[in-house]
Structure formats: C-alpha cells, structure tokens
Scaffold this active site. Structure first.
Site, mmCIF file in Angstrom:
data_model
loop_
_atom_site.group_PDB
_atom_site.id
_atom_site.type_symbol
_atom_site.label_atom_id
_atom_site.label_comp_id
_atom_site.label_asym_id
_atom_site.label_seq_id
_atom_site.Cartn_x
_atom_site.Cartn_y
_atom_site.Cartn_z
ATOM 1 N N GLU A 255 0.830 -1.213 0.000
ATOM 2 C CA GLU A 255 0.000 0.000 0.000
ATOM 3 C C GLU A 255 0.864 1.264 0.000
ATOM 4 O O GLU A 255 0.717 2.121 0.875
ATOM 5 C CB GLU A 255 -0.894 0.011 1.252
ATOM 6 N N PRO A 256 1.782 1.412 -0.942
ATOM 7 C CA PRO A 256 2.616 2.619 -0.910
ATOM 8 C C PRO A 256 1.829 3.844 -1.362
ATOM 9 O O PRO A 256 1.017 3.758 -2.291
ATOM 10 C CB PRO A 256 3.731 2.295 -1.909
ATOM 11 N N GLY A 257 2.049 4.950 -0.701
ATOM 12 C CA GLY A 257 1.452 6.212 -1.126
ATOM 13 C C GLY A 257 2.579 7.166 -1.509
ATOM 14 O O GLY A 257 2.909 7.361 -2.680
ATOM 15 N N ARG A 258 3.220 7.694 -0.467
ATOM 16 C CA ARG A 258 4.261 8.706 -0.635
ATOM 17 C C ARG A 258 5.334 8.300 -1.654
ATOM 18 O O ARG A 258 5.733 9.117 -2.489
ATOM 19 C CB ARG A 258 4.914 8.940 0.728
ATOM 20 N N ARG B 160 2.164 20.308 5.819
ATOM 21 C CA ARG B 160 3.166 19.432 6.435
ATOM 22 C C ARG B 160 4.165 20.195 7.311
ATOM 23 O O ARG B 160 4.482 19.735 8.408
ATOM 24 C CB ARG B 160 3.901 18.604 5.382
ATOM 25 N N TYR C 174 3.882 18.862 11.038
ATOM 26 C CA TYR C 174 4.938 17.920 11.467
ATOM 27 C C TYR C 174 6.308 18.581 11.556
ATOM 28 O O TYR C 174 7.305 17.875 11.702
ATOM 29 C CB TYR C 174 5.075 16.775 10.460
ATOM 30 N N CYS D 287 -3.208 33.898 8.934
ATOM 31 C CA CYS D 287 -3.007 34.560 10.220
ATOM 32 C C CYS D 287 -2.719 33.555 11.320
ATOM 33 O O CYS D 287 -3.552 33.326 12.204
ATOM 34 C CB CYS D 287 -4.230 35.406 10.542
ATOM 35 N N GLU D 288 -1.597 32.899 11.261
ATOM 36 C CA GLU D 288 -1.135 31.937 12.260
ATOM 37 C C GLU D 288 0.388 31.968 12.227
ATOM 38 O O GLU D 288 0.972 31.961 11.134
ATOM 39 C CB GLU D 288 -1.524 30.496 11.881
HETATM 40 N N1 LLP Z 1 -1.753 2.130 4.271
HETATM 41 C C1 LLP Z 1 -2.307 2.637 5.386
HETATM 42 C C2 LLP Z 1 -3.245 1.817 6.156
HETATM 43 C C3 LLP Z 1 -1.983 3.937 5.795
HETATM 44 O O1 LLP Z 1 -2.528 4.431 6.901
HETATM 45 C C4 LLP Z 1 -1.078 4.718 5.015
HETATM 46 C C5 LLP Z 1 -0.735 6.078 5.403
HETATM 47 C C6 LLP Z 1 -0.542 4.142 3.860
HETATM 48 C C7 LLP Z 1 -0.886 2.850 3.520
HETATM 49 C C8 LLP Z 1 0.400 4.876 2.961
HETATM 50 O O2 LLP Z 1 1.587 5.207 3.610
HETATM 51 P P1 LLP Z 1 2.818 5.825 2.792
HETATM 52 O O3 LLP Z 1 3.311 4.737 1.854
HETATM 53 O O4 LLP Z 1 2.328 7.001 2.052
HETATM 54 O O5 LLP Z 1 3.795 6.166 3.836
HETATM 55 N N2 LLP Z 1 0.149 13.014 6.307
HETATM 56 C C9 LLP Z 1 1.390 12.350 6.676
HETATM 57 C C10 LLP Z 1 1.400 10.892 6.294
HETATM 58 C C11 LLP Z 1 0.231 10.112 6.862
HETATM 59 C C12 LLP Z 1 0.212 8.671 6.446
HETATM 60 C C13 LLP Z 1 -1.055 8.022 6.856
HETATM 61 N N3 LLP Z 1 -1.190 6.660 6.450
HETATM 62 C C14 LLP Z 1 2.540 13.130 6.063
HETATM 63 O O6 LLP Z 1 2.298 14.133 5.408
HETATM 64 O O7 LLP Z 1 3.706 12.780 6.280
#
Ligand code: LLP
Length: 417
Positions: free
Chosen positions: A273-276, A312, A316, A342-343
């Site tokens: 499940e890669p996102g980033r 971000r 963070y 305004c923060e």
């Molecule tokens: N699967 C599940 C169940 C998740 O909760 C997440 C991310 C992913 C996959 C994807 O993770 P990745 O491969 O993108 O690391 N907003 C934060 C990141 C929050 C991630 C939440 N869950 C940021 O900007 O760093």
C-alpha cells in the site's frame, strides 16, 4: 533523474518551463510529472517481479483523478480509507476488484458502497468493525472479503504522528488477540476470510523495522493457517520513505529482496500500500513572492502559498526544499518562507539561504504527496490549481477553486417578512 531540473538557468518540469506554467495557470500551483509517477510505480512493481503481488496505491497521498488514472493505466490497485476515495477510484477508471479498504472508522454506507462495487478486501481493524461488516454484508446478501489488520507492535522510528504500529496506537488488532478474532471471523457466514494486513507507519527509512513487522505478520499468518483458516494474501502495508532533505530512502530492490527473504517458501499473493513513495517526488508547489519584509530580527519572504495549501511544515515541522524557479546571482540572505495566513504556524520553510526579489517564483519540492490532498480553505483561500505535465504538454487536472465555490453550499438565515 528528477523530473524537475534546471535547464538554461531556469526550472523545468519535464520539458515545460515552470515559469510558463505559473503564467498560464497562476499561483499557487501544484505541478506533477506523469513520467515521475510512472517510473516510481514501475520501480516498485518491477522489484517484485516473479512473486504474485499487487501494488495498491494509497490515494490519501494524492487523490487527483488524473494521478489515479495514470496509476490505474499502469495496473495499480488502490488502498482507500473512505467512501469518497472509493468514488474517486471509480471515477478515475480504477478496477474495484483491485481495491483494499483500510481505516479504523468505516461507516455503514461506506461498507455498503464498497460491497456493491465488489472490492478485493476490507482491512478490518477491530472486533466491533467485524461485527458491523458481517451485519451489513448479510443484509446485502453478500460475503465480505476480509483481512484483519494486525498491529505487530513494531516501532517504525518515524514522526510520532505517522507511526501506527505501536502498542499504544489506535490502529489494528493487537497481535496476541488476532488468532481468536480469525477463529470467530471464520464462523461468520457473511464473512470470507481472505488475508492478513499490517501497516506500521509512514516515511520509514529503516528497513529493519519493515522486515521485523513483515516477519511477525508471516508468523501470524502461519498460525492462522495452522488453525485451519487459509489465507490468500498477505498485505504488508505502505510506509516507504522518500528523500526530502538528506534521508536515505530504502531502494525498492532492497525492500523487495528483504521481503523475498521474509516470505521464504510461502505462496501468498503479496499486497503493498505505498502512497508517498509513488508520488512525493513527482510534484512541486509553485508559489510567488508577494512581499519581502526585512527589519526586525528575521527576514520574511511572504509568498502566495500557505499552510492551507501545504500543511506538512505546520503539522509535522516537515522540511521541504525551496528552489528558486530562476536562480539569481548575488549574495544570499536567510529567509523565513511564510504564507499570508493569520497563524504563526503558517510557514513553509525556516532559515533558507536564497537570493530573492519581489515577484520571484519558488518551487517547494517533494510536494506530490500529502500536500494538495491535505489542503483546506482556511482563511477562505480557494484551493490551488493542479497541472500534470507529460513531456512538453501541460494538462490542467484541477481548476483553481473560485471564491464563490467556497460558500456555494452555505446559506444565510431565512428572511423575516
Ligand atoms: N496504508 C495505510 C493503512 C496507511 O494508513 C497509510 C498512510 C498508507 C498505507 C500509505 O503510507 P505511505 O506509503 O504514504 O507512507 N500526512 C502524513 C502521512 C500520513 C500517512 C497516513 N497513512 C505526512 O504528510 O507525512
């Protein structure tokens, strides 16, 4: 090679000058590279060649329909966390039979929509959710495919807000309670147990943590199967980090080699499940300097992007590189890069050495993930436009919001006659 590079003294996105995009579409502006998304997906996917697997892109990172379309055409599946994300996948032409549904708080209507769409699997995160899903599926006359998200209690050694695998986390089912819940799930006629799932956090650069989690999940999978419950797939989640500054990301080939060792002779389909890792470095946020403010203890470059566009840094304390679109010769000064909100938390970057003049364009790097998807309308700021570049072509894939869009669904009090 980065899709965003300097040519003849100015920044390009693939074969398009970033300044020309700012002129044409205005700022703040998100710019994505199709080639960068495709090459990140292919690198990840190809490293698991020869093993049955499915890469389910976590669209919370960037859910623009064009981005989803690019990935769907590459054969990606999708990891969703809401009915809204399911609707986006369907609208983008994604295949519902390649969708996994994660998240701790799935609502009845979201479960119904996912069942009707025929998704691959629900990643169930609690006994209460399993009970609810069994009821919803029974009412719909269907069997819900289920994998339990187990919490392997591994420290991902990442920012505390994005670590999800600790014993104290709200996510997943405690490792030592999982077997009993599997046994129970296997007795429910409207539930089809199909897999096991974990996800320990995000922006992970420590391969050992991922390997430890995978090993624990495979051990548990063996125990579930020994209890007479066969599993078709093992979902190892997402979390692979990228380079924002000087991090050393895990190379897909190294990750795949480690996973291969953890899998051993098992024959499950692997889900990821890669996102980033697929989109972060495929995007920049282009912003224009509105004012330079000197005097006082610090110098501020006040730009037209803000924390509502990219939260971000505020949330963070994240570090994003800031690159001038037309780098200037001459002495640099140290700037706070801030927005108009305004923060005091409305900053994009602290203490950057840049040579700046009013009206300059800046590119905030590594803004393809968790950037536009986390944007808001705070301070009644319309959201930025998004552009996808492919070669020398630029497609506007989300029009800039208009101010009247912001309150189109609001109303004043009824008139007193
Ligand atoms: N699967 C599940 C169940 C998740 O909760 C997440 C991310 C992913 C996959 C994807 O993770 P990745 O491969 O993108 O690391 N907003 C934060 C990141 C929050 C991630 C939440 N869950 C940021 O900007 O760093």
């Amino acid at each position: 090679m980065s899709a965003f590079a300097y040519r003849g003294g100015e920044l390009f996105a693939e074969d398009v000058a970033v300044a020309s995009l700012a002129d044409r579409f205005g700022t703040p502006l998100y710019v994505y590279s199709r080639a960068a998304i495709e090459s990140a997906f292919r690198a990840f996917d190809a490293s698991f060649a020869g093993m049955p697997h499915l890469v389910c892109y976590a669209l919370k990172a960037n859910s623009n329909l064009a981005v989803l379309d690019v990935l769907a055409r590459q054969g990606a599946g999708f990891d969703i966390v809401s009915g809204g994300e399911l609707a986006r996948v369907l609208a983008a032409g994604g295949d519902p039979s390649r969708v996994v549904f994660s998240g701790v708080g799935k609502r009845v209507d979201e479960m119904e929509a996912a069942l009707a769409a025929g998704i691959l699997c629900f990643n169930v995160e609690s006994p209460a959710e399993l009970t609810r899903l069994a009821e919803v599926a029974a009412r719909a006359g269907r069997r819900a495919p289920v994998s339990l998200r187990v919490n392997p209690h591994v420290d991902a050694r990442t920012h505390p807000y994005i670590a999800t695998g600790l014993a104290t986390s709200k996510f997943g089912i405690a490792h030592d309670e999982a077997i009993d819940l599997y046994r129970h799930a296997a007795t429910l006629p409207s539930i089809a147990v199909t897999g096991i799932d974990c996800h320990i956090g995000s922006q992970i650069t420590d391969l050992a943590a991922l390997v430890e989690a995978a090993t624990r999940v495979f051990d548990l999978a063996d125990r579930v199967e020994a209890a007479g419950i066969p599993l078709a797939h093992v979902d190892l989640g997402g979390g692979i980090g990228v380079r924002y500054r000087d991090e050393v990301p895990i190379a897909p080939a190294d990750y795949a080699a480690a996973v291969r060792r953890a899998v051993g002779k098992r024959r499950h389909t692997l889900l990821f499940e890669p996102g980033r890792a697929l989109v972060a470095n495929a995007g920049i946020l282009v912003t224009r300097v509105e004012y330079l403010k000197r005097g006082g203890e610090r110098r501020f470059a006040i730009v037209d992007a803000a924390m509502n566009d990219l939260m971000r840094p505020a949330l963070y304390d994240a570090w994003h590189d800031v690159r001038p679109v037309h780098p200037r010769d001459g002495a640099t000064e140290t700037w706070e890069i801030v927005g108009p909100v305004c923060e005091s938390a409305d900053f994009l970057a602290h203490e950057r050495a840049l040579a700046l003049a009013d009206g300059d364009l800046l590119a905030i790097a590594t803004a393809g993930a968790y950037a536009m998807s986390m944007s808001s309308n705070y301070n009644s700021r319309p959201r930025a436009a998004e552009v996808l570049v492919e070669g020398s072509r630029a497609l506007e894939v989300r029009a800039r919001e208009r101010v009247d869009d912001l309150f189109a669904s609001e109303s004043r009090l009824p008139r007193v006659t």
